[in-house]
Structure formats: C-alpha cells, structure tokens
Design an enzyme around this catalytic site. Structure first.
Site, PDB file in Angstrom:
ATOM      1  N   PHE A  13       0.826  -1.208   0.000  1.00 36.33           N
ATOM      2  CA  PHE A  13       0.000   0.000   0.000  1.00 36.33           C
ATOM      3  C   PHE A  13       0.861   1.259   0.000  1.00 36.33           C
ATOM      4  O   PHE A  13       2.029   1.221   0.371  1.00 36.33           O
ATOM      5  CB  PHE A  13      -0.917   0.002   1.230  1.00 36.33           C
ATOM      6  N   CYS A  14       0.226   2.354  -0.377  1.00 40.26           N
ATOM      7  CA  CYS A  14       0.853   3.677  -0.396  1.00 40.26           C
ATOM      8  C   CYS A  14       1.506   3.970   0.949  1.00 40.26           C
ATOM      9  O   CYS A  14       0.870   3.734   1.969  1.00 40.26           O
ATOM     10  CB  CYS A  14      -0.204   4.732  -0.700  1.00 40.26           C
TER      11      CYS A  14
END
Lengths: 76, 130
Positions: A13-14
């Site tokens: 994820f970011c």
C-alpha cells in the site's frame, strides 16, 4: 540502451510502491529504465507526480489484469 | 523548489505515527527538507526496551496492523532518512526523562534536540503535528 528492470511492488500500500521505486532509482544510472508493478490504485497518480517533480521521465502506464505497469526512466 | 517541512510526533497511536511517517517519507523523497521531532509517547518507539506495538486508535489502525502490505511506520521513517536525508530528532527532554543513553536510541535518530531549537528552525515553515 539499458535493460528495463522490473520492480514488483504488488500487494503493498501507499507509499510502499513509490518508496520501492525511489530506492531503486537512487542507486541507478542516468538512462536506466524501470517497470513498476503495483496494485495500489494511488500509484497511478502518485508516481507520475513524483517523476514530474524530481525531473525524471515517465514512459508509459497501463493496467493489465488489475496490475498497473508504470514505466519510467532515470533522467538525471 | 524544495520546501521546509517540520513534523512534530507526540502520539504513540498507530494511525498518527503511520500518517506522520507517510508525510515525512514522501516529502523527503520528493526533495523537500524534512525534520521530524519525536517527543512524549511517540518517543517510546525509538528507545530500546520500550514500546514495541503501536496501539490502534480505531478500525484503521487494526486494519493496518493486520495487513502485511502496509509498510511499517518505522520503515517509512527510515526511508525518509535514507532516501531523502530527513532529520529524525529525539526531544532532549524525553530522552532525559526516559533515562535513555545514546546506545538506547534507535540508530535512525539524530542527536537529542531541544524544543527551542526545533521551534526556531521551524519558524515560518510548514509544521504538521501528529
């Protein structure tokens, strides 16, 4: 021309994919090309934004079977 | 043009530490000059023998803890320092109160720094508090 190197950042994820790309590009030479694989939807906006901001080159981006393939070149 | 960004971390909640680390890592890697100042409960995660797990404030903290694809806040702070030369500074008061020696501090940290110095450096710049 240098070979396109693949960075597999799927299922992170970011800002994981961006950080993966940056750590590779920091160690690379000018002209080196990378293909980042990401399943994080934000990458499709964040990576071009970062590339533009720091002055590298965006080559292409496309989605294949739910995975973003983002190709970039180190320009400086 | 690079900006000066200051991040003040005081909470030990997973959500706040994660967001602070995301801001620090992305800004630093994008060429901004980033300084992070750790104090209060946030410091506990950077001293040997103290906190290990950051408690979740709510649903998001629990989701992030359960998903292996979420980079840890410590990893992101390390990225900020390694990829973007961010300064990660422990509050000297917190270090004193915890009776932490230099060897007890996480190697990613810079020298213990006073609040006066941090505020002086941050004058006129963007300051994010978590």
């Amino acid at each position: 021309m240098s070979e396109m190197r693949i960075i597999d950042a799927r299922d992170t994820f970011c800002p994981g994919p961006l950080m993966e790309l940056i750590s590779y590009m920091k160690r690379a030479s000018v002209g080196d090309e990378f293909e980042l694989l990401s399943t994080d939807k934000g990458s499709i906006n964040d990576i071009p934004e970062w590339i533009k901001k720091v002055g590298h080159e965006m080559l292409s981006s496309e989605q294949v079977d739910g995975v973003w393939h983002i190709k970039v070149r180190k320009a400086k | 043009m690079s900006r000066k960004i200051f991040v003040l971390c005081v909470s030990d909640s997973r959500e706040k530490l994660q967001m602070a680390a995301m801001v620090a890592s992305v800004a630093a890697a994008s060429g901004d000059e980033v300084t992070v100042f750790f104090s209060m409960n946030a410091m506990l995660h950077f001293v040997k023998g103290r906190a290990t797990e950051a408690p979740a404030e709510g649903e998001f903290g629990r989701l992030m803890a359960a998903d292996k694809g979420v980079p840890s806040f410590k990893q992101l702070f390390a990225y900020a320092a390694d990829l973007g030369d961010a300064k990660l500074l422990p509050c000297s008061m917190a270090v004193d109160l915890l009776k932490a020696s230099e060897e007890d501090l996480d190697p990613v940290l810079g020298p213990p720094t006073g609040l006066t110095r941090f505020l002086s450096d941050a004058e006129g710049a963007q300051l994010f508090t978590f």
